[in-house]
Motif scaffolding. Structure first.
Motif, PDB file in Angstrom:
ATOM      1  N   ASN A 105     -80.818  -4.582   2.416  1.00 23.28           N
ATOM      2  CA  ASN A 105     -79.775  -3.950   1.596  1.00 23.28           C
ATOM      3  C   ASN A 105     -78.755  -3.186   2.434  1.00 23.28           C
ATOM      4  OD1 ASN A 105     -80.514  -5.016  -0.863  1.00 23.28           O
ATOM      5  ND2 ASN A 105     -81.934  -3.368  -1.328  1.00 23.28           N
ATOM      6  N   ALA A 106     -79.170  -2.683   3.582  1.00 25.97           N
ATOM      7  CA  ALA A 106     -78.198  -2.033   4.478  1.00 25.97           C
ATOM      8  C   ALA A 106     -77.208  -3.096   4.992  1.00 25.97           C
ATOM      9  CB  ALA A 106     -78.910  -1.358   5.640  1.00 25.97           C
ATOM     10  N   PHE A 107     -77.710  -4.271   5.314  1.00 18.69           N
ATOM     11  CA  PHE A 107     -76.817  -5.356   5.761  1.00 18.69           C
ATOM     12  C   PHE A 107     -75.916  -5.838   4.614  1.00 18.69           C
ATOM     13  CE2 PHE A 107     -79.516  -5.709   9.527  1.00 18.69           C
ATOM     14  CZ  PHE A 107     -78.556  -5.909  10.499  1.00 18.69           C
ATOM     15  N   ARG A 108     -76.500  -5.899   3.404  1.00 19.12           N
ATOM     16  CA  ARG A 108     -75.679  -6.321   2.253  1.00 19.12           C
ATOM     17  C   ARG A 108     -74.554  -5.320   2.002  1.00 19.12           C
ATOM     18  NH1 ARG A 108     -81.097  -7.734  -0.750  1.00 19.12           N
ATOM     19  NH2 ARG A 108     -81.419  -9.845   0.047  1.00 19.12           N
ATOM     20  N   SER A 109     -74.822  -4.039   2.248  1.00 14.96           N
ATOM     21  CA  SER A 109     -73.771  -3.021   2.056  1.00 14.96           C
ATOM     22  C   SER A 109     -72.652  -3.242   3.076  1.00 14.96           C
ATOM     23  CB  SER A 109     -74.352  -1.610   2.163  1.00 14.96           C
ATOM     24  OG  SER A 109     -74.607  -1.255   3.508  1.00 14.96           O
ATOM     25  N   GLN A 111     -71.882  -6.142   4.304  1.00 14.97           N
ATOM     26  CA  GLN A 111     -71.220  -7.376   3.840  1.00 14.97           C
ATOM     27  C   GLN A 111     -70.106  -7.039   2.842  1.00 14.97           C
ATOM     28  OE1 GLN A 111     -74.187  -9.987   2.180  1.00 14.97           O
ATOM     29  NE2 GLN A 111     -73.430 -11.743   3.343  1.00 14.97           N
ATOM     30  N   LYS A 112     -70.399  -6.096   1.940  1.00 16.16           N
ATOM     31  CA  LYS A 112     -69.406  -5.682   0.937  1.00 16.16           C
ATOM     32  C   LYS A 112     -68.218  -4.994   1.583  1.00 16.16           C
ATOM     33  CE  LYS A 112     -72.276  -5.019  -3.136  1.00 16.16           C
ATOM     34  NZ  LYS A 112     -72.999  -4.015  -3.915  1.00 16.16           N
ATOM     35  N   GLU A 113     -68.422  -4.459   2.793  1.00 11.08           N
ATOM     36  CA  GLU A 113     -67.344  -3.743   3.481  1.00 11.08           C
ATOM     37  C   GLU A 113     -66.600  -4.652   4.455  1.00 11.08           C
ATOM     38  OE1 GLU A 113     -69.061  -0.093   5.089  1.00 11.08           O
ATOM     39  OE2 GLU A 113     -70.187   0.110   3.240  1.00 11.08           O
ATOM     40  N   GLY A 114     -66.869  -5.942   4.386  1.00 10.69           N
ATOM     41  CA  GLY A 114     -66.087  -6.887   5.184  1.00 10.69           C
ATOM     42  C   GLY A 114     -66.774  -7.423   6.434  1.00 10.69           C
ATOM     43  N   TYR A 115     -67.989  -6.976   6.696  1.00 10.58           N
ATOM     44  CA  TYR A 115     -68.723  -7.518   7.852  1.00 10.58           C
ATOM     45  C   TYR A 115     -69.228  -8.925   7.519  1.00 10.58           C
ATOM     46  CZ  TYR A 115     -69.013  -2.885  10.056  1.00 10.58           C
ATOM     47  OH  TYR A 115     -68.724  -1.686  10.656  1.00 10.58           O
ATOM     48  N   VAL A 116     -69.346  -9.740   8.545  1.00  5.45           N
ATOM     49  CA  VAL A 116     -69.957 -11.057   8.363  1.00  5.45           C
ATOM     50  C   VAL A 116     -71.423 -10.913   8.783  1.00  5.45           C
ATOM     51  CG1 VAL A 116     -69.942 -13.470   9.097  1.00  5.45           C
ATOM     52  CG2 VAL A 116     -67.781 -12.222   8.807  1.00  5.45           C
ATOM     53  N   VAL A 117     -72.332 -11.229   7.856  1.00  8.41           N
ATOM     54  CA  VAL A 117     -73.758 -11.057   8.141  1.00  8.41           C
ATOM     55  C   VAL A 117     -74.448 -12.423   8.174  1.00  8.41           C
ATOM     56  CG1 VAL A 117     -75.909  -9.932   7.425  1.00  8.41           C
ATOM     57  CG2 VAL A 117     -73.726  -8.820   6.926  1.00  8.41           C
ATOM     58  N   THR A 118     -75.198 -12.685   9.244  1.00  8.96           N
ATOM     59  CA  THR A 118     -76.010 -13.895   9.314  1.00  8.96           C
ATOM     60  C   THR A 118     -77.457 -13.502   9.035  1.00  8.96           C
ATOM     61  OG1 THR A 118     -74.563 -14.832  11.001  1.00  8.96           O
ATOM     62  CG2 THR A 118     -76.773 -15.799  10.816  1.00  8.96           C
ATOM     63  N   PHE A 119     -78.071 -14.175   8.058  1.00 14.85           N
ATOM     64  CA  PHE A 119     -79.485 -13.952   7.754  1.00 14.85           C
ATOM     65  C   PHE A 119     -80.264 -15.117   8.362  1.00 14.85           C
ATOM     66  CE2 PHE A 119     -77.165 -11.618   4.519  1.00 14.85           C
ATOM     67  CZ  PHE A 119     -77.847 -10.402   4.441  1.00 14.85           C
ATOM     68  N   LEU A 120     -81.010 -14.850   9.411  1.00 20.72           N
ATOM     69  CA  LEU A 120     -81.725 -15.929  10.112  1.00 20.72           C
ATOM     70  C   LEU A 120     -82.923 -16.413   9.290  1.00 20.72           C
ATOM     71  CD1 LEU A 120     -81.845 -14.370  13.702  1.00 20.72           C
ATOM     72  CD2 LEU A 120     -80.324 -16.200  12.936  1.00 20.72           C
ATOM     73  N   PRO A 121     -83.113 -17.733   9.253  1.00 17.24           N
ATOM     74  CA  PRO A 121     -84.280 -18.258   8.519  1.00 17.24           C
ATOM     75  C   PRO A 121     -85.573 -18.111   9.333  1.00 17.24           C
ATOM     76  CG  PRO A 121     -83.034 -20.044   9.511  1.00 17.24           C
ATOM     77  CD  PRO A 121     -82.294 -18.786   9.858  1.00 17.24           C
ATOM     78  N   VAL A 122     -86.692 -18.356   8.671  1.00 15.36           N
ATOM     79  CA  VAL A 122     -87.997 -18.295   9.357  1.00 15.36           C
ATOM     80  C   VAL A 122     -88.739 -19.614   9.134  1.00 15.36           C
ATOM     81  CG1 VAL A 122     -88.226 -15.788   9.145  1.00 15.36           C
ATOM     82  CG2 VAL A 122     -89.131 -17.253   7.313  1.00 15.36           C
ATOM     83  N   ASN A 123     -89.763 -19.867   9.973  1.00 14.01           N
ATOM     84  CA  ASN A 123     -90.583 -21.064   9.767  1.00 14.01           C
ATOM     85  C   ASN A 123     -91.735 -20.734   8.792  1.00 14.01           C
ATOM     86  OD1 ASN A 123     -92.533 -19.693  11.247  1.00 14.01           O
ATOM     87  ND2 ASN A 123     -92.203 -20.864  13.124  1.00 14.01           N
ATOM     88  N   SER A 124     -92.641 -21.680   8.620  1.00 12.61           N
ATOM     89  CA  SER A 124     -93.696 -21.490   7.607  1.00 12.61           C
ATOM     90  C   SER A 124     -94.687 -20.392   7.995  1.00 12.61           C
ATOM     91  CB  SER A 124     -94.428 -22.811   7.371  1.00 12.61           C
ATOM     92  OG  SER A 124     -94.992 -23.251   8.587  1.00 12.61           O
ATOM     93  N   TYR A 125     -94.685 -19.962   9.259  1.00 11.93           N
ATOM     94  CA  TYR A 125     -95.542 -18.834   9.661  1.00 11.93           C
ATOM     95  C   TYR A 125     -94.814 -17.487   9.499  1.00 11.93           C
ATOM     96  CZ  TYR A 125     -98.726 -22.128  11.998  1.00 11.93           C
ATOM     97  OH  TYR A 125     -99.608 -23.124  12.279  1.00 11.93           O
TER      98      TYR A 125
END
Lengths: 384, 97
Positions: A105-109, A111-125
Motif C-alpha cells: 500500500n505504500a507503493f500504491r500510494s 503510484q497515485k502520486e505519479g511514480y511508476v511501480v513495478t510489482f515483481l512476480p514470484v514462482n510457485s515457491y
C-alpha cells in the motif's frame, strides 16, 4: 485446557525479562527524553542503550536505527521517505507481489502520486524472480524493496543478490525483515541493504514499536513531522517503555539464536506429521524457508474454519497475514504463487517460537487429523 | 502554545550567495526537522579549529534566518550560502574559540 501457541508470525508473547525491563519506564522513570533534567536524561539514556541492542541484532551502528511505532511504519518510512528523497533522480520504484500490505500500500500510494511501480512476480515457491528484476530495473529506478522472508509461506528471498543488482543501477534497497529478525541471523552488511524494517512484537517484545535501519549518510523524507526526536527523522515523543522493551527483546533474540536448530527440528516433525493427512500440501520453499515456519494447503478446508476449530482444541495457528485475514478469504500471496482462488482459501500456517516444546507438537499432531476430517465432512468441496 | 511569527515584519539578515567554497567539514541535515540544523551546527563547530570552514546542508528555509542569527550571536563568520535548488549549503567559518 492445554494450550499451544503456534502463531508467532502474527505476534509473540511478551518475554518476562522484557516486561521487567519496561516496568520502571511505565512507573517512576516517566520523564520526557527531550528534557535535560535527570528524569528526562535517564529516559534518553535508556533509549540510547536500547538503540545499541537493536543495532547489535542486525550488525548496524546505533546512529543507523530510527525507532518507529511499528514494522508497518518502518516500511512506510523507508518506501515513501527514500522514494521522495531521491525523486530528482527518477520516479521508478520496484517491489514484489507478495509483500506485506504496509509495503504494497505504500507503493500504491506512490503510484497515485505519479511514480511508476513495478510489482515483481514470484514462482510457485514464492521466490521473487531475480531475472524479472534484472529486466525491469533501469538507471531511473531509485528504490527496490523485497522482503527478507515471507510471513505466509516462510520463503527466504535472495536479498543479497537483489541488492547487488539494484546497486549496479544506482538504486537503493530496502528489505522488510519483520518476519525474519529473531528467527534467523540478520546482518545488514552481509545483505548489503540500505534500509531494513524490524518490529518488537514478533520477537517477544511489546506491540507498538518498530525500527528502521537506515544506512549512515542516506537522506530520508520524514513521515511524521515534529522536532529533534530520532535526530529529526521521526517526530513524536518517544515510546520510552516500548523502546526499552524492544532493546531487551533484541538482546534476548540474539542470545536465543542458538535455539534455531531445536525449533527447526520441531518444525520438521510438525511438517512430517501434518503431511501424513491426505491431500495436504506444503506451501513455500521446502528448504529455503524460515526455520520456525510450516505452511500448508489443506484441500477443501477453509483456512479460517480450520483456525477457529483448532482454537477450540487450544491450538492457535494462522490462516494468513494477521491484519488482512479477516477481510480477504483467498490469500493474495498464494494467488501470486499461482494457486487457484479456491485452494488459496485453504491456507494453514503454523509458526513456532523458542518456547515451543516437543509435547506441543505432539499435541497438535494428535488433534489435527480429527479436526480436518470433521471439517471435510461438512465441506461441500470435499469428495473424499 | 504555538507562536506564529510574521517573517516579513522582522529585519531580514543580508545573505551573500556564493559558490565553489571548499569546506573542511560537511554536515548533512537535509530533510531533518527543525531545529536539527542549529543543533548540528553547534556540535560541529565545537569540533572545528579556528579558521576552518563548515558546510552545513539543509532544505529548511528557516535556516536562512536562523543561521545568520546564530553566527551574529556567536561571533562566527557566515561566508555565504549556495542554493542547489534542492537544498542550501551554508558556509560558516569558525572565527572564535
Amino acid at each position: 485446557m492445554f494450550r499451544v501457541y503456534l502463531d508467532h508470525m502474527a505476534t509473540t508473547p511478551l518475554d518476562r525479562e522484557v516486561l521487567a525491563a519496561m516496568l520502571p519506564f511505565l512507573e517512576n522513570s516517566f520523564g520526557n527524553p527531550s528534557r535535560m533534567y535527570d528524569l528526562g536524561a535517564e529516559a534518553k539514556e535508556a533509549i540510547e542503550r536500547a538503540r545499541e541492542s537493536v543495532a547489535r541484532l542486525i550488525n548496524a551502528s546505533p546512529n543507523e536505527i530510527i525507532f518507529t511505532s511499528s514494522g508497518a511504519e518502518a516500511n512506510n518510512l523507508a518506501i515513501r521517505g527514500l522514494a521522495k528523497a531521491n525523486q530528482n533522480k527518477g520516479m521508478h520504484v520496484i517491489t514484489s507481489e507478495i509483500e506485506h500490505h504496509s509495503t504494497l500500500n505504500a507503493f500504491r500510494s506512490l503510484q497515485k502520486e505519479g511514480y511508476v511501480v513495478t510489482f515483481l512476480p514470484v514462482n510457485s515457491y514464492g521466490e521473487v524472480s531475480v531475472e524479472k528484476l534484472e529486466s525491469a530495473i533501469t538507471d531511473r529506478t531509485t528504490l527496490v524493496s523485497v522482503m527478507l522472508a515471507n510471513y505466509e509461506v516462510g520463503t527466504l528471498q535472495a536479498v543479497k543478490e537483489i541488492a547487488e543488482i539494484a546497486h549496479e543501477k544506482g538504486a537503493l534497497v530496502h528489505t522488510d525483515a519483520v518476519a525474519a529478525a529473531g528467527n534467523i541471523p540478520v546482518d545488514v552488511k552481509e545483505l548489503g541493504v540500505d534500509a531494513l524494517s524490524i518490529s518488537a512484537h514478533t520477537m517477544y517484545g511489546p506491540k507498538g514499536v518498530g525500527a528502521l535501519y537506515l544506512r549512515e549518510g542516506l537522506r530520508i523524507v520524514p513521515l511524521i513531522y515534529s522536532g529533534i526526536q530520532e535526530e529529526g527523522r521521526r517526530g513524536g515523543t518517544e515510546n520510552v517503555a516500548g523502546i526499552v522493551g524492544f532493546g531487551k527483546a533484541a538482546e534476548l533474540a540474539l542470545r536465543h539464536l542458538d535455539k534455531v536448530e531445536k525449533v527447526r527440528w520441531l518444525r520438521d516433525k510438525l511438517i512430517e506429521g501434518v503431511l501424513e493427512v491426505e491431500k495436504v500440501e506444503l506451501t513455500g520453499h521446502p528448504e529455503k524457508r524460515l526455520p520456525n515456519h510450516a505452511s500448508f494447503i489443506v484441500e477443501s478446508v477453509d483456512g479460517e474454519a480450520l483456525m477457529m476449530a483448532l482454537s477450540f482444541e487450544g491450538i492457535y495457528m494462522g490462516n494468513g497475514t494477521a491484519c488482512i485475514s479477516q477481510v480477504l478469504r483467498a490469500s493474495p500471496i498464494l494467488l501470486a504463487m499461482g494457486y487457484p482462488s479456491q485452494r488459496a482459501q485453504c491456507s494453514a500456517i503454523f509458526t513456532l517460537g523458542r518456547e515451543t516444546t516437543k509435547r506441543d507438537i505432539e499435541y497438535v499432531l494428535s488433534k489435527f487429523p480429527g479436526v480436518v476430517a470433521k471439517l471435510r465432512k461438512i465441506s461441500p468441496l470435499w469428495d473424499g | 502554545m504555538y507562536y506564529f511569527i510574521n517573517m516579513t515584519e522582522q529585519k531580514q539578515p543580508e545573505i551573500k550567495f556564493v559558490e565553489g567554497i571548499v569546506a573542511d567539514a560537511v554536515e548533512d541535515v537535509v530533510y531533518r526537522m527543525c531545529p536539527m540544523h542549529l543543533m548540528r551546527l553547534e556540535e560541529r563547530m565545537k569540533e572545528l579549529k579556528k579558521g576552518q570552514i563548515l558546510e552545513l546542508q539543509t532544505d529548511y528555509e528557516g535556516a536562512l534566518a536562523d543561521i545568520p542569527d546564530w553566527c551574529r550571536k556567536t561571533g562566527n563568520e557566515l561566508i555565504g550560502v549556495e542554493d542547489t535548488g534542492e537544498f542550501f549549503k551554508f558556509y560558516i567559518k569558525k572565527t572564535v574559540d
